[in-house]
Write a protein that holds these residues in place. Structure first.
Motif, short mmCIF file in Angstrom:
data_model
loop_
_atom_site.label_atom_id
_atom_site.label_comp_id
_atom_site.label_asym_id
_atom_site.label_seq_id
_atom_site.Cartn_x
_atom_site.Cartn_y
_atom_site.Cartn_z
N MET A 196 15.10 16.11 -12.23
CA MET A 196 14.22 15.32 -11.38
C MET A 196 13.15 14.69 -12.26
SD MET A 196 12.77 15.38 -7.73
CE MET A 196 13.05 16.98 -7.14
N THR A 197 12.87 13.43 -11.97
CA THR A 197 11.82 12.72 -12.70
C THR A 197 10.73 12.29 -11.72
OG1 THR A 197 12.92 10.59 -12.43
CG2 THR A 197 13.45 11.83 -14.41
N THR A 198 9.52 12.18 -12.24
CA THR A 198 8.38 11.75 -11.43
C THR A 198 7.72 10.56 -12.12
OG1 THR A 198 8.02 13.99 -10.61
CG2 THR A 198 6.18 12.45 -10.43
N THR A 199 7.47 9.51 -11.36
CA THR A 199 6.85 8.30 -11.91
C THR A 199 5.66 7.93 -11.03
OG1 THR A 199 9.04 7.56 -12.59
CG2 THR A 199 7.28 5.94 -12.67
N GLU A 200 4.55 7.57 -11.68
CA GLU A 200 3.34 7.20 -10.96
C GLU A 200 3.09 5.71 -11.09
OE1 GLU A 200 -1.29 8.10 -11.61
OE2 GLU A 200 -0.06 9.89 -11.23
N PHE A 201 2.70 5.10 -9.98
CA PHE A 201 2.40 3.67 -9.93
C PHE A 201 1.00 3.47 -9.40
CE2 PHE A 201 6.91 4.24 -9.40
CZ PHE A 201 7.48 3.26 -10.19
N GLN A 202 0.36 2.39 -9.83
CA GLN A 202 -0.93 1.96 -9.27
C GLN A 202 -0.61 0.83 -8.30
OE1 GLN A 202 -3.88 3.52 -10.07
NE2 GLN A 202 -4.71 2.36 -8.37
N VAL A 203 -1.08 0.97 -7.06
CA VAL A 203 -0.80 -0.02 -6.02
C VAL A 203 -2.11 -0.69 -5.60
CG1 VAL A 203 0.13 -0.37 -3.70
CG2 VAL A 203 1.14 1.36 -5.20
N GLU A 219 4.63 10.28 -2.55
CA GLU A 219 3.23 10.56 -2.23
C GLU A 219 2.48 9.25 -2.45
OE1 GLU A 219 1.59 13.90 -4.35
OE2 GLU A 219 3.58 14.81 -4.48
N VAL A 220 1.73 8.84 -1.44
CA VAL A 220 0.98 7.58 -1.56
C VAL A 220 -0.40 7.76 -0.93
CG1 VAL A 220 2.03 6.62 0.54
CG2 VAL A 220 1.09 5.09 -1.17
N SER A 221 -1.41 7.20 -1.59
CA SER A 221 -2.78 7.32 -1.10
C SER A 221 -3.51 5.99 -1.23
CB SER A 221 -3.54 8.39 -1.88
OG SER A 221 -4.92 8.35 -1.57
N HIS A 222 -4.01 5.48 -0.11
CA HIS A 222 -4.79 4.24 -0.17
C HIS A 222 -6.15 4.50 -0.80
CE1 HIS A 222 -6.53 5.85 3.58
NE2 HIS A 222 -7.57 5.06 3.33
N GLN A 223 -6.63 5.75 -0.74
CA GLN A 223 -7.94 6.08 -1.30
C GLN A 223 -7.93 6.01 -2.83
OE1 GLN A 223 -8.15 9.81 0.73
NE2 GLN A 223 -9.54 9.00 2.27
N THR A 224 -6.84 6.47 -3.44
CA THR A 224 -6.75 6.45 -4.91
C THR A 224 -5.96 5.26 -5.41
OG1 THR A 224 -4.74 7.80 -4.94
CG2 THR A 224 -6.86 8.97 -5.03
N GLY A 225 -5.18 4.62 -4.53
CA GLY A 225 -4.33 3.51 -4.94
C GLY A 225 -3.11 3.97 -5.71
N VAL A 258 11.55 0.35 -7.18
CA VAL A 258 10.37 0.87 -6.50
C VAL A 258 9.31 -0.23 -6.39
CG1 VAL A 258 8.48 2.55 -6.61
CG2 VAL A 258 10.81 3.26 -7.20
N ILE A 259 9.08 -0.94 -7.48
CA ILE A 259 8.10 -2.03 -7.47
C ILE A 259 8.50 -3.10 -6.46
CG2 ILE A 259 7.16 -3.93 -8.86
CD1 ILE A 259 7.18 -1.92 -11.24
N LYS A 260 9.77 -3.43 -6.41
CA LYS A 260 10.25 -4.43 -5.45
C LYS A 260 10.04 -3.95 -4.01
CE LYS A 260 14.22 -7.18 -4.15
NZ LYS A 260 15.62 -7.48 -4.33
N ALA A 261 10.29 -2.67 -3.76
CA ALA A 261 10.09 -2.11 -2.42
C ALA A 261 8.62 -2.20 -2.00
CB ALA A 261 10.58 -0.67 -2.37
N VAL A 262 7.72 -1.91 -2.94
CA VAL A 262 6.29 -2.01 -2.65
C VAL A 262 5.93 -3.46 -2.34
CG1 VAL A 262 3.97 -1.77 -3.63
CG2 VAL A 262 5.67 0.03 -4.00
N GLU A 263 6.49 -4.39 -3.10
CA GLU A 263 6.23 -5.81 -2.86
C GLU A 263 6.77 -6.25 -1.50
OE1 GLU A 263 7.83 -7.70 -6.34
OE2 GLU A 263 6.06 -7.23 -7.53
N GLU A 264 7.91 -5.70 -1.11
CA GLU A 264 8.47 -6.03 0.21
C GLU A 264 7.56 -5.54 1.34
OE1 GLU A 264 12.53 -4.66 0.39
OE2 GLU A 264 13.14 -6.02 -1.19
N ALA A 265 6.80 -4.47 1.06
CA ALA A 265 5.84 -3.96 2.04
C ALA A 265 4.56 -4.80 2.05
CB ALA A 265 5.52 -2.50 1.75
N GLY A 266 4.42 -5.70 1.07
CA GLY A 266 3.27 -6.59 1.04
C GLY A 266 2.17 -6.22 0.05
N TYR A 267 2.51 -5.39 -0.94
CA TYR A 267 1.52 -4.91 -1.90
C TYR A 267 2.03 -5.13 -3.32
CZ TYR A 267 0.20 -2.82 2.46
OH TYR A 267 -0.13 -2.65 3.79
N LYS A 268 1.17 -4.87 -4.29
CA LYS A 268 1.54 -5.01 -5.71
C LYS A 268 1.50 -3.64 -6.35
CE LYS A 268 1.60 -9.55 -6.00
NZ LYS A 268 2.83 -10.27 -6.13
N ALA A 269 2.47 -3.37 -7.23
CA ALA A 269 2.52 -2.08 -7.91
C ALA A 269 2.85 -2.29 -9.39
CB ALA A 269 3.58 -1.17 -7.29
#
Length: 70
Positions: A1-8, A34-40, A55-66
């Motif tokens: 299992m791998t874990t990757t962190e993104f800034q949104v 795990e996602v937090s609007h408080q920490t981004g 993952v980045i494309k999925a975030v963009e489809e939701a209307g945000y940048k990662a």
């Protein structure tokens, strides 16, 4: 299992988190989100085949940048 962190950017509330969670959950190989609007921050865990670009494309489809956190 791998874990990757993104800034949104652009998240302001729990609804934003839910939108991102729903889109990222559809990415192949993702087991945990795990996602937090408080920490981004967005933390995605899954098997080795989870593609950062998907993952980045999925975030963009939701209307945000990662971007992957360093």
């Amino acid at each position: 299992m791998t874990t990757t962190e993104f800034q949104v950017t652009g998240m302001t509330c729990g609804h934003c988190e839910m939108s991102i969670r729903e889109e990222v959950a559809e990415v192949s190989g993702v087991d945990s989100i795990e996602v937090s609007h408080q920490t981004g921050k967005l933390v995605v865990s899954g098997n080795e085949s989870v593609e950062e670009s998907a993952v980045i494309k999925a975030v963009e489809e939701a209307g945000y940048k990662a971007v992957r956190s360093a």
